[in-house]
Write an enzyme that holds these catalytic residues in place. Structure first.
Site, PDB file in Angstrom:
ATOM      1  N   LYS A 136       0.860  -1.193   0.000  1.00  0.00           N
ATOM      2  CA  LYS A 136       0.000   0.000   0.000  1.00  0.00           C
ATOM      3  C   LYS A 136       0.898   1.245   0.000  1.00  0.00           C
ATOM      4  O   LYS A 136       1.922   1.262   0.708  1.00  0.00           O
ATOM      5  CB  LYS A 136      -0.855  -0.073   1.264  1.00  0.00           C
TER       6      LYS A 136
ATOM      7  N   SER B  64      -9.380   0.700   3.016  1.00  0.00           N
ATOM      8  CA  SER B  64      -8.645   1.588   2.135  1.00  0.00           C
ATOM      9  C   SER B  64      -7.494   0.907   1.395  1.00  0.00           C
ATOM     10  O   SER B  64      -6.911   1.500   0.476  1.00  0.00           O
ATOM     11  CB  SER B  64      -8.069   2.767   2.919  1.00  0.00           C
TER      12      SER B  64
ATOM     13  N   SER C  42      -9.449  -1.926   7.098  1.00  0.00           N
ATOM     14  CA  SER C  42      -8.911  -1.711   5.752  1.00  0.00           C
ATOM     15  C   SER C  42      -8.079  -2.853   5.184  1.00  0.00           C
ATOM     16  O   SER C  42      -7.698  -2.800   4.011  1.00  0.00           O
ATOM     17  CB  SER C  42      -8.094  -0.417   5.726  1.00  0.00           C
TER      18      SER C  42
END
Lengths: 457, 63
Positions: A73, A149, A173
């Site tokens: 990420k 996310s 997330s």
């Protein structure tokens, strides 16, 4: 080979059946081919990956993940790149001077970083949408959300671009994209893995962890990343407690219950049928009430809004117009919450932690839905729950937030559904018992009830 | 339920203290988000906790 597991890749490299260079070239080619459709990667570190693969093939690096491509990420520091955390504002930051600790640890085990992944801005997101980079797209149906996310993390692993990705989980997330994309995801105990070199969101709720296509790969990655780090004040001083050798012990003898009350209300039928199918496979008939779970979700909501606003106050003053409007407006609202209400939420959190930990005197693991629904359409703003139309974004996390509020470890496991889309189930255990959750996940995987489904090419 | 209109005075008063500028076109969304947050905060505080005054809010700082 696109959907080969990390364990299979590492075994091939160790046996000399394939070179790391060949594997990395294959991964880079697949990223180049599929990323325009999936929008999972925001940066590809091709030169670095080729150099690392060469070092592995030259025998300079060995380890249980030798030759395994992975991606992170884009809130993880990658030396030489600004850590954008899904934002426009952070693109002006200088390049990171060093890798995040978890990248260093995975590479020390032989894994090869191939890039950075799309995410919701500053991790304040459950959808995987991003107004600056465009939405990450679900490989099972590119018109649908990945969940967020850690949206790019879900899309990259589900699409077979990498077998392992790292994400962060503040309110769900890792678990939400695992559910929407049909993956195994591990949110370890709060304080288990160091967050050093990652961009924060809510310090008292932030966790890092892996997403993968099998339980075994989760365990391999997790073992390589464990261990304390002095630069993360929340990281516990616990020694490495390897789990890869334990997951095959299975779930026999474990006391397991299904969460009732809050965790049955407001779910679509497919979310409940997935939990029930998992429970039936394990022979679980017992139910258990997690006390005040709805209030726990409220406490997580308030703490997140206020701590997130405090983190971003300077940017809200100086560059409010450069935020994603959805994120900006929530952060401004968070800055206006009276302080006494935030402290009350933290005090509730103390009570709730003690109440939930008592449950683990009688059970070893609790099953609950990961999300109330399968992946919604990109751009969808509302959701029908219990016959009521409710805002989508804040309600995706209703089952994950009460668990991460007190840092319990969770493995999200994917249940493929007849309609083609998967949905996740949370296996929740007591603090520091990731091993139990992974054993149950492995048992379910062996039984065939959970698996990462292959997307259409 | 908090009436979003009840929050207008708060939204008008506090941002100058924090140095935040809320543009008129952002105000409706901020009000709506704040309303939801205040509802959640009230939901938490409605529970009379059987905790002593001395109980530490979580998380605590370790020296």
């Amino acid at each position: 080979m696109s959907f080969a597991t990390a364990a299979e890749i590492a075994a091939d490299v160790a046996a000399g059946r394939r070179s790391a260079t060949e594997i990395v070239a294959s991964a880079l080619a697949r990223i180049a081919r599929l990323n325009p459709r999936l929008n999972a990667f925001t940066a590809v570190t091709a030169d670095r990956a080729r150099a690392r693969a060469g070092a592995i093939d030259a025998g300079q690096v060995t380890g249980p993940l030798a030759g395994v491509p992975f991606a992170v990420k884009n809130l993880f520091d990658i030396a030489g790149l600004p850590t954008v955390a899904g934002s426009k504002i952070n693109r002006d930051h200088p390049p990171a001077i060093a890798d995040a600790t978890l990248i260093t640890r995975l590479e020390a085990a032989g894994a090869v970083l191939v890039g950075a992944l799309n995410m919701g801005e500053y991790a304040y997101d459950f959808t995987g949408e991003n107004c600056h980079d465009g939405p990450s797209r679900n490989p099972h149906d590119t018109a649908r959300m990945t969940g967020g996310s850690s949206g790019g993390s879900g899309g990259a692993v589900a699409g077979g671009l990498v077998p392992i990705a790292l994400g962060s989980d503040t309110n769900g997330s890792i678990r939400v994209p695992s559910s929407f994309c049909g993956l195994f995801g591990l949110k370890p105990t709060y304080g288990r893995l160091p967050r050093t070199g990652s961009f924060p969101f809510v310090a008292s709720l932030d966790h890092l962890g892996p997403l993968a296509r099998t339980t075994g790969d989760l365990a391999l990655a997790y073992d390589a990343m464990q261990g304390p780090h002095p630069a993360d004040p929340a990281c516990a001083g616990r020694p490495v407690e390897p789990v890869a050798g334990l997951v095959g012990r299975g779930a026999a003898g474990l006391r397991i219950a299904t969460a009732s009350g809050h965790f049955r209300a407001g779910a679509m039928p497919e979310a409940l049928s997935a939990v029930d199918a998992v429970a039936a496979t394990l022979g679980v008939a017992r139910t258990i009430e997690i006390p005040e779970a709805a209030r726990a979700r409220s406490a997580a909501y308030v703490i997140t809004a206020a701590e997130g606003a405090a983190l971003h106050l300077g940017r809200l003053r100086e560059r409010a117009h450069d935020f994603d409007p959805d994120v900006r407006d929530r952060l401004i609202a968070g800055a206006l919450i009276p302080a006494v209400m935030v402290v009350a939420a933290q005090k509730f959190r103390r009570w709730y932690r003690e109440a939930v930990l008592r449950l683990f005197d009688g059970v070893d693991a609790i099953l609950a839905p990961a999300t109330p629904c399968v992946a919604p359409a990109i751009g969808q703003k509302t959701l029908m729950l219990d016959g009521r139309e409710v805002p989508l974004r804040p309600n995706i996390g209703i089952y994950t937030q009460p668990i991460s509020l007190i840092g319990l470890p969770v493995v999200a496991v994917p249940v493929p559904l007849a309609g083609g889309l998967p949905i996740g189930v949370q296996i929740i255990t007591a603090p520091w018992r990731e091993d139990i959750a992974l054993r149950i996940a492995y048992d379910l995987e062996t039984a065939g009830i959970v698996r990462a489904p292959l997307p259409p090419e | 339920m908090t009436d979003p209109g009840d929050l207008d005075a708060l939204i008008a008063a506090v941002p100058w203290l924090l140095g935040i500028d809320i543009r008129p076109e952002w105000r409706d969304a901020v009000r709506q988000h704040l309303s939801v947050s205040i509802d959640h905060a009230r939901n938490v505080s409605e529970l009379p906790l059987p905790l002593p005054d001395e109980a530490e809010p979580a998380p605590v700082f370790k020296a």
